[in-house]
Design an enzyme around this catalytic site. Structure first.
Site, PDB file in Angstrom:
ATOM      1  N   ARG A   1       0.823  -1.206   0.000  1.00  0.00           N
ATOM      2  CA  ARG A   1       0.000   0.000   0.000  1.00  0.00           C
ATOM      3  C   ARG A   1       0.865   1.267   0.000  1.00  0.00           C
ATOM      4  O   ARG A   1       0.532   2.269   0.631  1.00  0.00           O
ATOM      5  CB  ARG A   1      -0.954   0.019   1.196  1.00  0.00           C
ATOM      6  CG  ARG A   1      -1.934  -1.125   1.262  1.00  0.00           C
ATOM      7  CD  ARG A   1      -2.889  -1.128   0.066  1.00  0.00           C
ATOM      8  NE  ARG A   1      -3.820  -2.242   0.182  1.00  0.00           N
ATOM      9  CZ  ARG A   1      -3.586  -3.471  -0.273  1.00  0.00           C
ATOM     10  NH1 ARG A   1      -2.437  -3.734  -0.902  1.00  0.00           N
ATOM     11  NH2 ARG A   1      -4.477  -4.424  -0.138  1.00  0.00           N
TER      12      ARG A   1
ATOM     13  N   SER B   1     -11.599  -0.707   2.902  1.00  0.00           N
ATOM     14  CA  SER B   1     -10.772  -1.019   4.076  1.00  0.00           C
ATOM     15  C   SER B   1     -10.129   0.261   4.601  1.00  0.00           C
ATOM     16  O   SER B   1      -9.384   0.918   3.879  1.00  0.00           O
ATOM     17  CB  SER B   1      -9.699  -2.035   3.710  1.00  0.00           C
ATOM     18  OG  SER B   1     -10.285  -3.246   3.285  1.00  0.00           O
TER      19      SER B   1
ATOM     20  N   GLU C   1      -5.610   3.946   5.979  1.00  0.00           N
ATOM     21  CA  GLU C   1      -5.340   3.939   4.541  1.00  0.00           C
ATOM     22  C   GLU C   1      -5.739   5.240   3.837  1.00  0.00           C
ATOM     23  O   GLU C   1      -4.981   5.762   3.031  1.00  0.00           O
ATOM     24  CB  GLU C   1      -6.050   2.756   3.863  1.00  0.00           C
ATOM     25  CG  GLU C   1      -5.311   1.440   4.007  1.00  0.00           C
ATOM     26  CD  GLU C   1      -5.707   0.438   2.934  1.00  0.00           C
ATOM     27  OE1 GLU C   1      -5.945   0.872   1.775  1.00  0.00           O
ATOM     28  OE2 GLU C   1      -5.800  -0.756   3.238  1.00  0.00           O
TER      29      GLU C   1
END
Length: 339
Positions: free
Chosen positions: A166, A239, A335
């Site tokens: 990520r 998420s 995130e």
């Protein structure tokens, strides 16, 4: 000037949380020329420039005192085809899932495990998006970005992007690079990734013994639709927390107290823990405070039940972070980008 500037525009339609904040100025880029005009306007009027894609990785906590430029460029083209591998280039504003479906319709595999991920093509390398055992880096063939410091175009190779979990160079160097188009190396001969149990199980349930890339895509869409709420119905950014990487020692300590711990050993000796499992064990699944909450079926997803502000969602996320740190000695990282 072809760029259409608007003032005091609500960004509610342009972020998947559906948070209602306003942009001081707003425009949509349909070409490289529009991008350059926005950069020139920003510099000439001393107004910050915030570039967004699909708005699926944003948490907006206040009005934005900037020119918000939404990438809306379109176009998909074949750059090379040697019979077995095809290099495809897509403009940054292409919506991700329809792009994946287009590649499958052309008989090309490689992106099927990344089906139904929200967002745009240009945002995909920023996060090195991944799902069900595949990441962007696995099919990446290059990209073209504009250097906002010099105005020059630069082509990036796989190695130059510094892709990690990520993460990427473009996320590390915030505000410098504006991704214009991305290239992917896709295969005519299918090399399917079925390592994740839920995918293989879903295919078995459907009676598919010899799946195609399209079968895999449809199975993943089915799984995601069951697990994740539709942002058009219930505001969310997918998420919300990254799966944390911890030492094997800490993972063993947690497993002693919680034998059901979900973790995946990594090549470097660390263990990737399932953040959703930690959050659920701590009792947050289905929690709601006003219109800010944790999804009742997926504890990794924070949701806006209607009129939650970005600040309320952020405070809820921070409460969860503190609780997980106290219970498990694990630091959860958010995130979405926060503004």
């Amino acid at each position: 000037m072809t760029l259409h500037l608007q003032s005091q525009v609500s960004l509610k339609p342009f972020n998947s949380f559906g948070v209602d904040v306003r942009a001081q100025l707003f425009a949509q880029a349909h070409s490289d020329a529009d991008v350059r005009e926005a950069l020139a306007y920003s510099a000439a009027h001393d107004v910050p420039l915030l570039v967004i894609g699909g708005g699926s990785n944003l948490l907006l906590t206040a009005d934005i005192p900037a020119l918000v430029l939404r990438m809306a460029t379109r176009g998909i083209r074949v750059l090379s085809d040697n019979g077995s591998q095809v290099v495809i280039e897509a403009e940054a504003g292409e919506i991700w899932h329809p792009f994946v479906q287009w590649t499958l319709a052309q008989g090309l595999s490689g992106l099927e495990n990344l089906s139904l991920i929200p967002g745009t093509v240009g945002a995909a390398p920023m996060q090195n998006i991944g799902a069900y055992g595949v990441e962007i880096k696995d099919v990446f063939a290059g990209l073209t970005a504009l250097d906002r410091q010099t105005g020059e175009l630069r082509d990036f190779t796989l190695a130059e992007c510094n892709f990690a979990y990520r993460d990427s160079l473009f996320k590390q160097q915030v505000g410098r690079w504006l991704i214009l188009r991305v290239r992917f190396a896709l295969d005519r001969v299918e090399h399917l990734h079925l390592e994740y149990g839920p995918v293989r199980q879903r295919l078995t349930e459907q009676g598919i013994d010899h799946p195609t890339a399209t079968d895999v895509s449809q199975a993943i869409c089915s799984i995601r639709n069951e697990k994740l709420p539709d942002p058009a119905v219930l505001g969310n950014a997918g998420s919300f927390f990254k799966n944390p990487l911890v030492s094997a020692v800490l993972a063993d300590e947690i497993r002693l107290a919680h034998p059901g711990l979900v973790g995946y050993p990594q090549a470097d000796g660390r263990v990737k823990l399932a953040a959703g499992w930690l959050i659920e064990q701590a009792g947050w699944k289905g929690f709601r405070d006003g219109d800010a909450g944790v999804h009742r079926l997926q504890s990794l997803v924070l949701v806006n039940y209607g009129t939650a502000t970005g600040l309320e969602l952020l405070k809820l996320a921070q409460r969860i972070q503190r609780d997980i740190a106290e219970r498990f000695h694990v630091e959860l990282e958010m995130e979405p980008n926060q503004y």
